[in-house]
Structures are given as structure tokens and as C-alpha cells.
Design an enzyme around this catalytic site. Structure first.
Site, PDB file in Angstrom:
ATOM      1  N   LYS A   1      -2.717  -4.103  -4.923  1.00 43.15           N
ATOM      2  CA  LYS A   1      -2.209  -4.254  -3.553  1.00 43.15           C
ATOM      3  C   LYS A   1      -0.977  -5.152  -3.502  1.00 43.15           C
ATOM      4  O   LYS A   1      -0.714  -5.931  -4.408  1.00 43.15           O
ATOM      5  CB  LYS A   1      -3.333  -4.726  -2.630  1.00 43.15           C
ATOM      6  CG  LYS A   1      -4.280  -3.535  -2.355  1.00 43.15           C
ATOM      7  CD  LYS A   1      -5.283  -3.744  -1.279  1.00 43.15           C
ATOM      8  CE  LYS A   1      -6.030  -2.407  -1.070  1.00 43.15           C
ATOM      9  NZ  LYS A   1      -7.282  -2.554  -0.351  1.00 43.15           N
TER      10      LYS A   1
ATOM     11  N   ARG B   1     -13.313  -1.818  -6.346  1.00 41.91           N
ATOM     12  CA  ARG B   1     -12.640  -0.515  -6.272  1.00 41.91           C
ATOM     13  C   ARG B   1     -11.303  -0.664  -6.975  1.00 41.91           C
ATOM     14  O   ARG B   1     -10.455  -1.425  -6.507  1.00 41.91           O
ATOM     15  CB  ARG B   1     -12.442  -0.125  -4.800  1.00 41.91           C
ATOM     16  CG  ARG B   1     -11.735   1.195  -4.574  1.00 41.91           C
ATOM     17  CD  ARG B   1     -11.529   1.425  -3.079  1.00 41.91           C
ATOM     18  NE  ARG B   1     -10.870   2.687  -2.833  1.00 41.91           N
ATOM     19  CZ  ARG B   1      -9.551   2.877  -2.925  1.00 41.91           C
ATOM     20  NH1 ARG B   1      -8.752   1.884  -3.257  1.00 41.91           N
ATOM     21  NH2 ARG B   1      -9.037   4.068  -2.694  1.00 41.91           N
TER      22      ARG B   1
END
Ligand code: PMM
Length: 285
Positions: free
Chosen positions: A222, A262
Site C-alpha cells: 500500500k 492479505r
């Protein structure tokens, strides 16, 4: 319609699981376009499984900030054949969708878990699909779709606010008839959260674990990691250069009791998990 029996028991599992990302999208921020064809997505899923993914998270709509919405039929066309084929190989599959119909059809095709980044907020029917199917339901903290989410990053205290908003999703799920053992929570890193918001959420992982639900952490590749790793006054490092930092978060999340992470790069996180588990199990006090 009920999902196939889950080969992994949520309640008895005593190690952190790896959810490997299979984005069947042309435009995800981290791996957009790489696995867009059916064959490429299936091959990628099988590879992630060999590398140690316990769950394959199949998604057909990018949630990258600013991304346009994908038509429901197009989302179905992207994910259902991939789920059908991966399920035929015995994979445990989550479907990454905010749409009730996609979740329902995914479960009919062999998915076990609904991963709804909106926690049931985007589609009123979603909670009913979760209740009727009995599927495991990942409720992520969310405030709005990709096109508006960056404008909703307003918090008094990000940890308290996210915790309260997640618990209100839990109440809503209970009201719809979803059972406690179906629910997984996720703080939703990067979704209506600036870099400065993500770090306190991670630092307070133990408090989220203490809520008593399995906790999923999705930090992989991210933006906030791209900024963390950038040289001073330089742009963020690209998504593929964020995998070591992601693996560090995997180890710390596991150490603090996360149920699953994840991730895009499964092999690095699988190594990180081995370290965290060896470290943890060597504690005698
Ligand atoms: N992040 C993305 C997509 N789906 N699901 C959950 N439960 N948690 C997350 O943090 C999450 C998610 C965005 O990442 P991607 O575009 O690389 O898939």
C-alpha cells in the site's frame, strides 16, 4: 445455497493464515493487469497456493483510490470462471466484492469466504447473503467507494473511531442473522486513511485482536509503505518494491495475534510467518 465446507477451521487454527491476492482487474494499484486473463489469474492463484497461500482472494473490481466502478455483469464475468476453476483444484477461496449478487454467485461457484471491503455498507443485500449462506464474512472498515474515499479521512481518534465503526457493522450483521463465528474484522488500511492514520491502526493491533473476532490485516504494497521507503523528497517507491516492508508487517501482525494477512507476494510473507511463529513459540512465559 451454502458454501462448501471450509477446510480450515476459523476457531481452531493456531497460526496466522496467508490470503494471497488474485486481482482479475486491469487497474489495481499493486498488480493491475498482470493476471487479467482467465488463464493468467488461475495460474497465478495456483502458484500462490504452492508458495503457501491458505486462502486465495479473487477480486474483479479495483479499489485503488479514484478507480471507477465496474459494471456488475463485468465483475461476474471476471471472477466466477476463475473461482470455479480454482475451487476445482481444492483451493479455499474468498471473493473480494461489495456486491451481494457477486458474493452469492461466487459461493455457488465454490468460494468459502465473502471479503467485503465495505463491511456490508455498499449493498444492503450483502448482510442477508452472508446470513443465508453462512459463509465466513470479512467486514472491513470502510467509509465510501474508491472515487470518494480519500475525502473521508476525518477522524477524532482513528483507533477509537475505526473500532467503534467496526463494532457497529458487527451489530448490523447480528441483526441480519449473521452468526458470531462467521465474522472476521479488518481495519481497512488505506481505505479513507492517510499514511498517518495507518500506523496507529497497526500499532494497536492487539486491541483489535482483543475485540474477540479473527483479525485480517491488508497492508500489502500500500501507498503508505511506498512513502515510508522513499528517499527524502522523492516519490514513493513502486508497489513491487514494497514487498520486504509488507513481510515485516506480516511478522508483526502474526506476533500480535492476527488471524490472517492479505498479501500479493506470498513467499516472502510465508518466510516472515515462520520467523514470527518460531519466535512466539519459543517464549516460555
Ligand atoms: N485491500 C485491498 C483490496 N481488498 N480486502 C481486505 N479485507 N482488506 C484490505 O486491506 C484490502 C482488501 C486493496 O488492495 P489491492 O488493490 O492490491 O487488492
Amino acid at each position: 445455497m451454502h458454501p462448501a465446507p471450509l477446510p480450515l477451521s476459523l476457531t481452531t487454527i493456531d497460526r496466522t493464515l496467508i490470503m494471497g491476492v488474485v486481482n482479475v482487474t486491469p487497474d489495481s494499484f499493486s498488480d493491475g493487469g498482470n493476471w487479467f486473463s482467465h488463464e493468467a489469474a488461475v495460474q497465478h492463484g495456483l502458484l500462490l497456493r504452492e508458495q503457501g497461500a491458505d486462502i486465495l482472494d479473487v477480486g474483479g473490481e479495483s479499489t485503488r483510490p479514484g478507480a471507477p466502478r465496474v459494471d456488475e455483469d463485468e465483475e461476474l464475468r471476471r471472477v466466477i470462471p476463475v473461482i470455479t476453476e480454482l475451487a476445482s483444484h481444492g483451493a479455499v477461496i474468498s471473493v473480494d466484492t461489495t456486491r451481494a449478487r457477486v458474493a452469492q454467485e461466487a459461493i455457488a461457484a465454490g468460494a468459502h469466504i465473502i471479503n467485503d471491503v465495505s463491511g456490508g455498507l455498499a449493498d444492503d443485500d450483502m448482510v442477508h447473503v452472508a446470513a443465508q449462506t453462512g459463509a465466513v464474512f470479512v467486514a472491513m472498515h470502510w467509509r465510501g467507494h474508491a472515487q470518494v474515499m480519500d475525502s473521508l479521512e476525518v477522524y477524532d481518534d482513528v483507533v477509537d473511531d475505526v473500532r467503534r465503526e467496526l463494532l457497529s457493522r458487527v451489530e448490523h450483521l447480528y441483526e441480519a442473522g449473521v452468526r458470531r463465528e462467521q465474522i472476521v474484522l479488518d481495519p481497512g488500511l488505506g481505505f479513507s486513511k492517510s499514511g498517518a492514520n495507518n500506523w496507529p491502526l497497526l500499532a494497536h493491533t492487539p486491541e483489535f485482536v482483543e475485540l474477540g473476532f479473527p483479525l485480517l490485516i491488508g497492508a500489502s504494497r500500500k501507498r503508505f509503505l511506498g512513502h515510508l521507503l522513499a528517499q527524502p523528497d522523492m516519490p514513493p517507491v513502486p508497489p513491487e518494491a514494497r514487498d520486504h516492508a509488507t513481510a515485516a508487517i506480516t511478522a508483526l501482525s502474526a506476533f500480535h495475534g492476527a488471524w490472517a494477512v492479505r498479501v500479493h507476494n506470498v513467499s516472502e510473507s510465508a518466510d516472515a510467518l515462520k520467523v514470527a511463529h518460531a519466535w512466539k513459540s519459543a517464549r516460555t512465559l
